[in-house]
Design an enzyme around this catalytic site. Structure first.
Site, short mmCIF file in Angstrom:
data_model
loop_
_atom_site.label_atom_id
_atom_site.label_comp_id
_atom_site.label_asym_id
_atom_site.label_seq_id
_atom_site.Cartn_x
_atom_site.Cartn_y
_atom_site.Cartn_z
N THR A 37 0.87 -1.17 0.00
CA THR A 37 0.00 0.00 0.00
C THR A 37 0.90 1.22 0.00
OG1 THR A 37 -1.74 -1.15 1.20
CG2 THR A 37 -1.81 1.25 1.22
N LYS A 61 -7.14 1.14 -2.80
CA LYS A 61 -6.74 0.65 -1.48
C LYS A 61 -6.91 1.74 -0.41
CE LYS A 61 -5.18 -1.90 1.80
NZ LYS A 61 -3.86 -2.53 1.85
N LYS A 121 0.49 4.87 8.45
CA LYS A 121 1.06 5.28 7.15
C LYS A 121 -0.02 5.40 6.09
CE LYS A 121 2.33 2.10 4.57
NZ LYS A 121 1.76 1.21 3.52
#
Length: 295
Positions: free
Chosen positions: A102, A177, A245
């Site tokens: 990701t 995502k 993140k």
């Protein structure tokens, strides 16, 4: 393009919580597998099954026709792909690169452009499903890139997942995502707050879960992660630091798109609080600690 055959060599870089299982499925499917991980000990189970350990990402690039990466941070992706000696510098024309980290949509687009200049194909293909989905090969895989490259990769992606969708051009997999992570963050906040409320009210949270888990409140997080929370099991299926993140990436990308992201903002603040409390290496279900009356 190099033709796909069942004997062509694959590469896999990044053998963490999910990457190790994913690489194992490719090896078990009968493909020669070249692997690299900064911590070699994580590669030992695959080496014992016949995988070849390479001393660098560059070595993987030189001896593999299709290379998967499953890394931690966008900075890792940038280093492995673009930094010397990186994949783009060492892969031969016709190689297919599939990044399942990701990461940043903008970085995925940059890798695509620079790869194409070298006659190398690239896909951004982040996944959802966590450690369980990786172990059981039933990940949801969200892909960005050229349709011809997607078709080339599809037989391999089917070894790793069950829901595999080409979302659009380069970067589209990463955008999808991030949308997924926004939905997950909202669901996790709801689950933790609900169970925290139940405990404060003096209820048995297991009985509460039995009631709400089969009604309109049902969700993947409620079914799979709430039992772990209540058992005090905060082992990572997906690390808190990685979700932090992802939420940061969603905020940054959302700002560029002029999209409203209040859930991301709140979830980011709470997960950062959990990091400060020492939970960075725990699973995302550890957010419950902030809502638990005993915390």
């Amino acid at each position: 393009m190099k033709p796909l055959a069942h004997t062509f060599p694959l590469g896999f870089i990044g053998l963490g919580v999910m990457g190790g299982s994913m690489a194992g499925h490719l090896l078990n499917a009968g493909y020669p597998l070249n692997i690299f991980n900064r911590t070699r000990a994580k590669a030992d189970p695959l080496i014992a099954k016949g995988a070849h350990f390479c001393e660098s990402a560059a070595e993987v690039a030189r001896c593999s026709d299709v290379i998967f990466t499953m890394l931690g941070m966008p900075s890792d992706v940038e280093e492995i792909y673009l930094g010397p000696p990186g994949l783009l510098e060492n892969a031969t024309p016709g190689t297919l690169l599939i990044d399942m980290t990701t990461s940043s949509p903008a970085l995925a687009q940059r890798i695509f452009r620079e790869a194409r200049q070298r006659e190398i194909a690239s896909l951004d293909a982040p996944v959802s499903g966590g450690d369980i989905g990786a172990r059981e090969a039933r990940l949801s895989i969200m892909v960005g890139g050229e349709a011809s490259d997607f078709e080339r990769a599809l037989p391999l992606l089917k070894i790793l997942g069950t829901t595999i969708v080409l979302q659009g051009r380069a970067g589209s997999g990463q955008h999808t995502k991030l949308a997924n992570q926004i939905a997950i963050a909202g669901a996790m906040l709801g689950v933790c707050e609900a169970l925290g409320y139940a405990k404060r009210a003096g209820l048995d949270p297991h009985r509460v879960l039995e009631s709400i888990g089969s009604g309109a409140a049902a969700s993947w997080s409620l079914a799979n992660l709430a039992p772990r929370m209540l058992a005090g099991n905060f082992e990572p299926g997906f690390l808190v630091k990685h979700l932090v993140k992802d939420l940061r990436l969603a905020l940054e990308s959302g700002a560029l798109l002029n999209a409203r992201t209040p859930t991301v903002s709140l979830a980011g603040e709470l997960y950062q609080e959990l990091v400060v409390a020492g939970g960075a290496e725990q699973g995302t279900q550890a957010l419950f600690r902030l809502f638990d009356s005993e915390f």
